[in-house]
Motif scaffolding. Structure first.
Motif, short mmCIF file in Angstrom:
data_model
loop_
_atom_site.label_atom_id
_atom_site.label_comp_id
_atom_site.label_asym_id
_atom_site.label_seq_id
_atom_site.Cartn_x
_atom_site.Cartn_y
_atom_site.Cartn_z
N ASP A 152 0.82 -1.21 0.00
CA ASP A 152 0.00 0.00 0.00
C ASP A 152 0.87 1.27 0.00
N TRP A 209 -0.53 -1.44 -11.00
CA TRP A 209 -1.39 -0.65 -10.10
C TRP A 209 -2.77 -0.44 -10.74
N TRP A 243 -4.72 -3.62 -10.82
CA TRP A 243 -5.14 -3.95 -9.45
C TRP A 243 -6.40 -3.16 -9.08
N ILE A 244 -6.38 -1.88 -9.37
CA ILE A 244 -7.53 -1.02 -9.05
C ILE A 244 -8.77 -1.50 -9.81
N LEU A 295 -9.38 -4.52 -11.19
CA LEU A 295 -9.84 -5.86 -10.82
C LEU A 295 -10.44 -5.90 -9.42
N SER A 296 -9.96 -5.02 -8.55
CA SER A 296 -10.52 -5.03 -7.18
C SER A 296 -11.76 -4.13 -7.08
N GLY A 297 -12.13 -3.47 -8.17
CA GLY A 297 -13.29 -2.58 -8.14
C GLY A 297 -14.58 -3.32 -8.43
N ARG A 309 -14.75 -3.19 -13.96
CA ARG A 309 -14.00 -4.24 -14.67
C ARG A 309 -14.40 -4.26 -16.15
#
Lengths: 224, 88
Positions: A34, A99, A102-103, A105-107, A112
């Motif tokens: 992080d 980064w 990641w943002i 896929l985690s959203g 997505r």
């Protein structure tokens, strides 16, 4: 005479891609720990360094290539610094891609659906940019005078006298002519000179080989 | 004779300079062999000049006229109806 030669090279496409891949892995560490602020800071720093390096290099290129040793050395340093900035840029771009993925896929699902195609396109553009720029930038600096490797081969293949008296002076003069053509922006003439040099080198080699064969055959002919 | 005349007029010269100064009377392909033969006969002499520091490249060869070459050129000019001139 304006000559740009033996300048250092910018990082190659292969090296930039390797750095981008290393950056992708580093991006994971940034996300897991992080430390996104660190990533943003490094992106800003690298881009700023690259911008300064470009300005310095262009400023040096304008009066140069003057041919004198001092301006040649300054230009070489500018290219080295910009090369470092370019390497850093490839690394940071790779990290920033991780980064971004990641943002996305985690959203949420809508992010997505919208974000992934855009990220793919961006990834492709980035890879093309890395390779294309690497090829174009490397063209602007001449790493070695042309025919250097061929000259080494010819020195090994041809009789010493023929090489020293005829081939080497001709290649040396062609190199100078080539650099003059490049400095004047006559790329067609430069290409023609390279072709000419290779043709003459090949011609000499064939003559020597034929001569060697004839010399080897003479005792046989005499015996008959 | 053109080579000798050019070297007399221009002093020390490279092969490429001789080709350029000769205004197409000499060719790149032939000038180095010609210079080698003239050197064998003692009409010209040559020395290798290494490429400047940091520039790289092969050493160039500078050619100059010898006393014998100068006498040969004078003799050729005496018997020739039109004296041989270096720079056309």
């Amino acid at each position: 005479m304006t000559i740009t030669r033996n300048l250092p090279q910018y990082p190659s496409a292969r090296r930039r891609l390797a750095l981008a891949l290393a950056g992708l892995s580093a991006g994971f560490a940034v996300v897991v720990l992080d430390r996104t602020s660190l990533l943003v800071l490094s992106m800003v720093a690298v881009n700023f360094a690259q911008m300064v390096a470009i300005v310095v290099e262009r400023g040096l290129l304008k009066p140069a290539p003057a041919g004198d040793a001092a301006s040649h050395e300054r230009l070489a340093w500018a290219i080295r610094v910009r090369g470092l900035a370019l390497s850093g840029n490839a690394f940071v771009l790779g990290a920033s891609l991780t980064w971004v993925y990641w943002i996305i896929l985690s959203g949420p699902l809508w992010m997505r659906i919208v974000g992934l195609p855009l990220a793919f396109v961006n990834t492709r553009v980035l890879i093309v940019y890395l390779i294309r720029d690497a090829i174009e930038e490397r063209r602007s600096a001449i790493a070695h005078p042309p025919m250097c490797r061929a000259a080494r081969l010819l020195r090994w293949l041809l009789p010493a006298r023929l090489y020293v008296k005829c081939v080497e002076p001709m290649l040396a003069d062609l190199q100078v002519d080539y650099f003059e053509a490049i400095a004047r922006g006559q790329n067609g003439r430069a290409a023609w000179l390279i072709l000419l040099a290779y043709t003459v080198a090949l011609h000499q080699l064939v003559l020597v080989m034929v001569g060697g064969c004839v010399r080897a055959l003479v005792p046989w002919i005499d015996r008959d | 004779m053109v080579v000798l005349a050019l070297l007399r007029d221009g002093g020390e010269m490279y092969g490429l300079e001789l080709v350029k100064e000769s205004k197409r009377r000499l060719t790149r392909g032939g000038v180095y062999v010609l210079l080698d033969r003239l050197e064998d006969k003692g009409f010209v002499t040559s020395r290798r000049r290494p490429a400047p520091e940091g520039e790289g490249g092969l050493p160039r060869r500078l050619y100059s006229l010898t006393g014998l070459g100068e006498r040969a050129l004078s003799a050729a000019n005496l018997i020739s109806p039109a004296p041989v001139r270096g720079r056309a």
